[in-house]
Enzyme design. Structure first.
Site, PDB file in Angstrom:
ATOM      1  N   CYS A  16       1.225  37.175  27.253  1.00  0.00           N
ATOM      2  CA  CYS A  16       1.666  37.830  26.011  1.00  0.00           C
ATOM      3  C   CYS A  16       3.185  37.688  25.817  1.00  0.00           C
ATOM      4  CB  CYS A  16       1.345  39.321  26.013  1.00  0.00           C
ATOM      5  SG  CYS A  16      -0.237  39.734  26.695  1.00  0.00           S
ATOM      6  N   ASP A  17       3.955  37.880  26.888  1.00  0.00           N
ATOM      7  CA  ASP A  17       5.411  38.029  26.745  1.00  0.00           C
ATOM      8  C   ASP A  17       6.235  36.899  27.353  1.00  0.00           C
ATOM      9  OD1 ASP A  17       4.906  40.492  25.541  1.00  0.00           O
ATOM     10  OD2 ASP A  17       4.855  41.523  27.464  1.00  0.00           O
ATOM     11  N   CYS A  70       2.057  41.512  31.181  1.00  0.00           N
ATOM     12  CA  CYS A  70       1.248  40.384  30.709  1.00  0.00           C
ATOM     13  C   CYS A  70       2.130  39.163  30.463  1.00  0.00           C
ATOM     14  CB  CYS A  70       0.509  40.783  29.427  1.00  0.00           C
ATOM     15  SG  CYS A  70      -0.429  39.432  28.704  1.00  0.00           S
TER      16      CYS A  70
END
Ligand code: NAP
Length: 324
Positions: free
Chosen positions: A139-140, A136
């Site tokens: 997200c990261d 992701c």
């Protein structure tokens, strides 16, 4: 079984398909509950940019999901944040078991539980998940500002996520196993025009290399020459497709060889009154708008099914053994 455990329709999964089904079901006056174990909106909430949902020239997955949720809530859709552990099909009533031991029942059940990222299955992938291996970018990606990352895959997701990462990282490589991207032409053009992105054609990863602090590189293999080499980098983002979340699909429902649920045009499965929508359902194209359309179709078909069940001469309200 008490009144508050008995519904016309239970929707499992709160992605675009499930929420669309919720909107249509409430408008059809079905007593409905939607059960989602994670964040309402589903995997689309992870998409940074959505440019192809009609009426939204440019939005984000999170924004679009919020609109879906608000729309469903405006009709008073009941939503529960719980996990479904089992679906037990019946003739009049299908039972839905929840993780806290409760059992709900409904005439119709719509399964919109989506899929999960497919894994490469190479050494280092599981060991360094969260330490440089990610599924992701939204997200990261922040952790890879001014660093070098590699994206694996050649589809729409890989292209979109690479474009997102290029806004943060120093350099983004895309490793694709063929010499042509599968992504849509518009995304291909954006990827190939981005000066921070280089595509490594005919290339697969064979190993993820790391030290105590996390990922430090990858081993790459040329699929034509079989030559191998290592490359130093800081992060590996894997976007090689999805696998359907079919764990709670009850026996008796037909699935294809890849585990996607087979339905008729009304999204109805081999079991009457149980429907599959969105990424769980066998289909050629997977798009937010198609999942939403599946949800609408399944909810309208459910309304018809519920009406038929209630009008059926052998219909009985909640079975006596369930009323205790
Ligand atoms: P996908 O379209 O199935 O693409 C997967 C990619 O990963 C392909 O390029 C495939 O290579 C590659 N791949 C698969 N297994 C691999 C392996 N073991 N090793 C290396 N590479 C591998 O998956 P997706 O990109 O996640 O998209 C899923 C669906 O969602 C698609 O229908 C897509 O159109 C849709 N989607 C749409 C949007 C949008 O419209 N905005 C955004 C995201 C996703 P090959 O090409 O060689 O098969």
């Amino acid at each position: 079984m008490s009144e508050d455990q008995t519904y016309d329709l239970i929707i499992v999964g709160g992605g675009p398909g499930g929420l669309s089904a919720g909107i249509y079901a409430m408008r059809a006056a079905l007593k409905t509950v939607l059960i989602e174990k994670g964040v309402a909106g589903g995997q689309v909430t992870m998409s940074d940019e959505v440019d192809n949902y009609p009426g939204f020239e440019h939005t984000s997955g999170a924004e679009l999901s919020m609109q879906f949720v608000q729309h469903a809530e405006s009709y008073g859709l009941e939503m529960r944040n719980q996990e479904v552990t089992e679906i037990e099909p019946g003739l009049d009533w299908h039972k839905v078991h929840l993780d806290d031991g409760q059992v709900l029942q409904a005439h119709a059940v719509i399964l919109g539980v989506g899929g999960s990222p497919r894994k490469l299955g190479i050494p280092g992938e599981d060991d360094y998940y969260g330490k440089g291996v990610s599924y992701c970018a939204v997200c990261d990606g922040f952790f890879f500002r001014d660093k070098t990352v590699i994206v694996v895959g050649g589809g729409d997701t890989a292209a979109e996520e690479a474009l997102y990462l290029a806004k943060l990282a120093k350099k983004v490589y895309i490793a694709h196993r063929r010499d042509e991207l599968r992504a849509s032409k518009i995304l291909q053009k954006r990827v190939l025009d981005d000066c921070k992105i280089d595509v490594l054609w005919n290339t697969v990863l064979t190993e993820i290399l790391a030290d105590d602090a996390g990922v430090v590189g990858v081993r790459l293999k040329d699929t034509l020459s079989a030559e191998e080499r290592t490359m130093d980098l800081d992060g590996v983002f894997v976007f090689i497709g999805f696998e359907p979340n079919n764990q709670i699909v009850p026996a008796g429902i037909k699935m294809n060889a890849d585990g996607y649920v087979m339905t008729n045009d009304n999204c109805e499965t081999a079991i009457s009154g149980i429907y599959a929508i969105g990424d769980l359902r066998e289909k050629t194209f997977r798009q937010i708008v198609i999942s939403a359309a599946d949800g609408a179709v399944a909810a309208l078909a459910s309304a018809h099914h519920v009406e038929m069940r209630k009008g059926s001469p052998d219909f009985c309200e909640a079975p006596a053994d369930l009323l205790a």
